[in-house]
Motif scaffolding. Structure first.
Motif, short mmCIF file in Angstrom:
data_model
loop_
_atom_site.label_atom_id
_atom_site.label_comp_id
_atom_site.label_asym_id
_atom_site.label_seq_id
_atom_site.Cartn_x
_atom_site.Cartn_y
_atom_site.Cartn_z
N ALA A 234 -0.75 -13.56 1.28
CA ALA A 234 -1.55 -12.56 2.34
C ALA A 234 -1.21 -11.06 1.79
O ALA A 234 -0.49 -10.83 0.79
CB ALA A 234 -0.89 -13.15 3.35
N ALA A 235 -2.21 -10.49 2.53
CA ALA A 235 -2.21 -8.95 2.47
C ALA A 235 -2.85 -7.87 3.36
O ALA A 235 -3.57 -8.67 4.42
CB ALA A 235 -3.03 -8.78 0.85
N CYS A 236 -2.49 -6.86 3.33
CA CYS A 236 -2.96 -6.10 4.20
C CYS A 236 -3.75 -5.09 3.64
O CYS A 236 -4.05 -5.06 2.60
CB CYS A 236 -1.79 -5.21 5.14
SG CYS A 236 -1.45 -4.35 3.87
N LEU A 237 -4.52 -4.24 4.15
CA LEU A 237 -5.33 -3.16 4.23
C LEU A 237 -5.60 -1.78 3.89
O LEU A 237 -6.07 -0.97 3.39
CB LEU A 237 -7.41 -3.89 4.15
CG LEU A 237 -7.90 -5.28 3.70
CD1 LEU A 237 -9.03 -5.28 4.68
CD2 LEU A 237 -7.84 -5.58 2.37
N HIS A 238 -4.60 -1.99 4.79
CA HIS A 238 -4.41 -0.12 5.27
C HIS A 238 -3.10 0.25 4.20
O HIS A 238 -3.24 1.27 4.76
CB HIS A 238 -3.64 -0.07 6.81
CG HIS A 238 -2.36 -0.95 6.40
ND1 HIS A 238 -2.77 -2.12 7.00
CD2 HIS A 238 -1.09 -0.29 6.38
CE1 HIS A 238 -0.82 -2.55 7.34
NE2 HIS A 238 -0.23 -1.80 6.78
N LYS A 239 -2.76 0.13 2.85
CA LYS A 239 -1.43 0.76 2.08
C LYS A 239 -2.55 0.67 0.90
O LYS A 239 -3.16 2.09 0.74
CB LYS A 239 -0.72 -0.67 1.51
CG LYS A 239 0.35 -0.84 2.82
CD LYS A 239 1.21 -1.82 2.63
CE LYS A 239 2.30 -2.64 3.62
NZ LYS A 239 2.74 -1.79 4.42
N TRP A 240 -2.87 -0.08 -0.38
CA TRP A 240 -3.48 0.83 -1.17
C TRP A 240 -4.86 0.37 -1.80
O TRP A 240 -5.49 0.55 -2.23
CB TRP A 240 -2.72 0.06 -2.60
CG TRP A 240 -2.02 0.30 -2.25
CD1 TRP A 240 -0.27 -0.91 -1.97
CD2 TRP A 240 -0.64 1.47 -3.08
NE1 TRP A 240 0.98 0.09 -1.64
CE2 TRP A 240 0.41 0.98 -2.26
CE3 TRP A 240 -0.87 2.55 -3.22
CZ2 TRP A 240 1.69 2.39 -2.49
CZ3 TRP A 240 0.27 4.07 -3.82
CH2 TRP A 240 0.81 3.54 -3.00
N MET A 241 -5.65 -0.50 -0.32
CA MET A 241 -7.25 -0.74 -0.06
C MET A 241 -7.36 0.69 1.03
O MET A 241 -8.93 0.93 1.44
CB MET A 241 -7.45 -1.75 0.34
CG MET A 241 -6.87 -3.15 -0.74
SD MET A 241 -8.40 -2.69 -2.23
CE MET A 241 -9.92 -3.08 -1.92
N PHE A 242 -7.05 1.95 1.53
CA PHE A 242 -6.87 2.73 2.01
C PHE A 242 -8.11 2.84 3.76
O PHE A 242 -8.45 2.91 4.12
CB PHE A 242 -7.33 3.83 1.46
CG PHE A 242 -6.44 4.02 0.18
CD1 PHE A 242 -5.39 4.34 0.02
CD2 PHE A 242 -6.82 3.72 -1.40
CE1 PHE A 242 -4.25 4.53 -0.96
CE2 PHE A 242 -6.95 4.35 -2.56
CZ PHE A 242 -4.76 4.02 -2.16
N GLY A 243 -7.49 1.17 3.83
CA GLY A 243 -8.65 0.48 5.28
C GLY A 243 -8.33 1.23 6.28
O GLY A 243 -6.95 1.40 6.58
N PRO A 244 -8.55 0.68 7.23
CA PRO A 244 -8.36 0.68 8.66
C PRO A 244 -7.04 -0.29 8.73
O PRO A 244 -6.78 -1.35 8.46
CB PRO A 244 -9.39 0.16 9.39
CG PRO A 244 -10.81 0.34 8.56
CD PRO A 244 -9.76 -0.19 7.35
#
Length: 408
Positions: A234-244
């Motif tokens: 599982a991962a978020c996109l707002h840290k190191w993918m610079f997403g929303p």
């Protein structure tokens, strides 16, 4: 301060060298950070580039004004904000099948799905680590209290450890009751990368489900989910993918999807083997997932290898000079491969909080004094520059640190 290994990589592989300041300044300009001070703690969230922010802004009114009908401007997005295109973009970027990727609102949603959704019964054992996020452990402890499962914590050395040491720490705790092994891919404070593929291989050989918290590895280090071999990630996109903020994803290996219950029962009766059963969470603010393709475009335009090399270079830019100071002890092994852009250190004769306060009060530079939740004796000062930082900011941090260190 380019290391020999990175020089070789830059010449033979990388499109842009990690010390090409003209290029990386142009990337920073695309991000348009709005810091009120020098922000050198980027593990909570990254600055989304202007193109992502512009996309979200352009869709806000549409997202708030339309009903879900034939005139819906986001017809390609499900009520959850997901779409075949978005799942395919994420699958291609992270090396998985699009039938193994579910869009989530953050890493925590995916984490809660797996840790709550895997069937366990009283006496079954889960192996985690003291470096797991506190909310991850809270879920496991709630299950222990409600269902009688047993939670064990692998004793992994802090900051510096070989792959063999880490794998052995898990292996020692495995019994015939072990059903799940879960751990962070990257330890948030020290930047230590745990050998996920080796741990997953150990678990698979014994029929144990492996779940990786990828909040700090997705978009930070190069990875392929197929090659990691874990059962879920599982991962978020707002840290190191610079997403929303408010976007993330859950990967479950297709052979194990049916083994995990969704957090919310599938109202459309998706089969147990469908990855889409994890996406039926009700209505979301569609301006956020609609901007995910822009975030993927931004990352692909730079290149993950290039991003990772730049982040390592920025870490070494401050670690190398500080490590030479007699009062500094570096907690991060910068020789370990793969490496991250995180680092941690302690200062002899000075409390961590006092050092960070002086740095902020006098120089307006933010770094983080921390203690590991599960073991307060494990503490340090955390630094994690991002692409939104300039090399001048990193160098100024070094100069300010020496000023504080040298006055006793």
């Amino acid at each position: 301060m380019l290391l020999k290994n990175d020089v070789a990589t830059a010449v033979t592989v990388l499109k842009k060298a990690p010390d090409d300041e003209t290029y990386w300044s142009s990337v920073r300009a695309l991000m348009k950070p709005m810091y009120t001070h020098t922000q050198l703690v980027n593990t909570r969230r990254g600055a989304a580039p202007a193109q992502v922010r512009d996309r979200v802004r352009s869709l806000v009114d549409l997202s708030l004004s339309y009903e879900l009908d034939v005139h819906e401007p986001f017809r390609e997005l499900k009520e959850s904000g997901s779409s075949p295109r978005i799942r395919k973009l994420l699958a291609d970027y992270f090396g998985a099948g699009d039938d193994e990727i579910a869009l989530n609102r953050n890493a925590m949603e995916g984490i809660a799905t797996v840790l709550n959704g895997l069937t366990l019964k009283a006496g079954d054992e889960v192996i985690a680590t003291k470096y797991c996020y506190d909310s991850n452990l809270a879920i496991l402890r709630q299950r222990a209290e409600r269902e009688g499962i047993v939670v064990k914590l692998a004793d992994i050395p802090f900051g510096r450890a070989s792959d063999d040491e880490v794998v052995a720490a898990f292996s020692r705790l495995i019994s015939d009751r072990t059903r799940l092994i879960t751990f962070p891919h990257v330890v948030a404070r020290s930047g230590q990368v745990l050998p996920a593929a080796k741990i997953a291989a150990l678990a698979r050989s014994k029929g144990i489900f492996t779940f990786v918290d990828g909040a700090h590895s997705a978009g930070h280090i190069c990875l392929s989910l197929d090659e990691l071999g874990c059962d879920a990630f599982a991962a978020c996109l707002h840290k190191w993918m610079f997403g929303p903020r408010g976007t993330g994803f859950l990967y479950v290996r297709r052979e194990r999807i049916a083994d995990v219950w969704p957090l919310w029962a599938s109202w459309s009766n998706k089969p147990a083997s469908s990855i889409e059963k994890f996406e039926e969470v009700g209505s979301v603010f569609k301006a956020l997932p609609a901007a995910i393709p822009d975030a993927i475009d931004f990352n692909r335009g730079i290149g993950q290898e290039e991003k990772s090399a730049r982040l390592r270079y920025m870490r070494e830019r401050w670690v190398v000079p500080l490590s030479a100071h007699e009062r500094v002890r570096i907690l991060t092994d910068i020789e370990a491969k793969p490496g991250t852009g995180f680092g941690a250190f302690t200062v002899e004769g000075m409390e961590n909080a006092a050092f960070t306060k002086a740095l902020f009060d006098e120089f307006k530079i933010h770094v983080l004094a921390f203690e590991v939740e599960e073991d307060r004796s494990l503490k340090g000062i955390h630094v994690s520059p991002s692409l939104s930082n300039s090399i001048e900011e990193v160098d100024r941090f070094v100069e300010a640190s020496f000023t504080i260190l040298d006055r006793g």
